[in-house]
Scaffold this active site. Sequence first.
Site, PDB file in Angstrom:
ATOM      1  N   PRO A  84       0.840  -1.204   0.000  1.00  0.00           N
ATOM      2  CG  PRO A  84      -0.155  -1.180   2.112  1.00  0.00           C
ATOM      3  CD  PRO A  84       0.705  -2.016   1.216  1.00  0.00           C
ATOM      4  CB  SER A  91       4.900   1.731  -1.359  1.00  0.00           C
ATOM      5  OG  SER A  91       4.731   3.057  -0.919  1.00  0.00           O
ATOM      6  CB  SER A  92       8.297   5.749  -2.329  1.00  0.00           C
ATOM      7  OG  SER A  92       8.928   5.849  -1.090  1.00  0.00           O
ATOM      8  CB  ALA A  93      12.303   2.437  -0.702  1.00  0.00           C
ATOM      9  CG  ASP A 135      13.111   3.686   3.626  1.00  0.00           C
ATOM     10  OD1 ASP A 135      13.635   3.419   4.707  1.00  0.00           O
ATOM     11  OD2 ASP A 135      12.083   4.369   3.517  1.00  0.00           O
TER      12      ASP A 135
END
Length: 314
Positions: A84, A91-93, A135
């Site tokens: 999510p 999620s972005s990494a 991350d």
Amino acid sequence: MVVARASAPGKIILFGEHAVVYGEPAIAVAIDLRTEVTMEEGKGAGHRVNGHPITPYHHAYLKDALDMLWKGRPLDVRTVSGLPSASGLGSSAALSVATAGAILALQGDAQPERIAREAYAAELAAQKGKASPTDTSTCTHGHAILVDKTKQHDFLWDVAHGERKWYLHHLDVPQLTLVVGNTGMRGRTSDQVAKVARFVKRTGFAREVIRDLGKTARAAVPLLRACDKPALGARMDEAHNLLEILGVSTPRLDELCNAARPFAYGAKLTGSGGGGSMIALTDEPEKCARAISKRGGYPTVVKLGGPGVTTSTS
Ligand code: MEV
């Protein structure tokens, strides 16, 4: 036509979020939820993502990585994510790592160290110049990593930005059960990092809190190696209090941590906060998950320490 594929795991920060941006240690673990990116040369005039023209607003991390790394013809990019977004689970990494992995696979140079550096550069651009490589390195290496300002045993690579240099190490972690409780509220990392930066710039007190978060992370390393769950849980509670003082917790995160604690060794927010997720260390995952969902959170029992980025071309 060559098609490149890359898949990267999400991550959980066990200790040291925010403080690691200022050079304090952090411990992060890959999880078994992943993001996949597929790329091939497109026929359109510009890059397309899942059938739509790429935009800086909708595809910030992807666009930054493509602008930095790809000089060839426009690409058709497809992304599928089990993570999510803005949930504190990387999620972005994972997207930056899978994107860098796919581009470098197209160029025939998909080495993990290179992927970690390029993904970090994309993350840095998207986070307006304030980010640690925690991350992106966790999503690249998988398993678990220790970030520190000195080089130690099981060194993987280092990443520098400005005057700061982070040393990334492989860390062996025991089989632990963690329940993630997603608040369902989005917490944007760039906003939270910028908020902490303002606090740190203004007050010596915030800098002390950052140092205390570092002490907690440092103390957790031998506890993890010894699998001392009660002591680790106490450190998690301590870390949560410090993050709350830093202003990145929310009433929802506090509530979910409190709900989980009767069934857990300890609980804390994970990642940048301001929404997103908390984690609880427990031997009673079902009871813990039930307590979290009773308070309106979205629980997932996660397996820690899966493989890192994978790439292929066909
Ligand atoms: C976000 O997952 C972790 C932070 O420490 C930011 C960073 O390390 O770049 C809050």
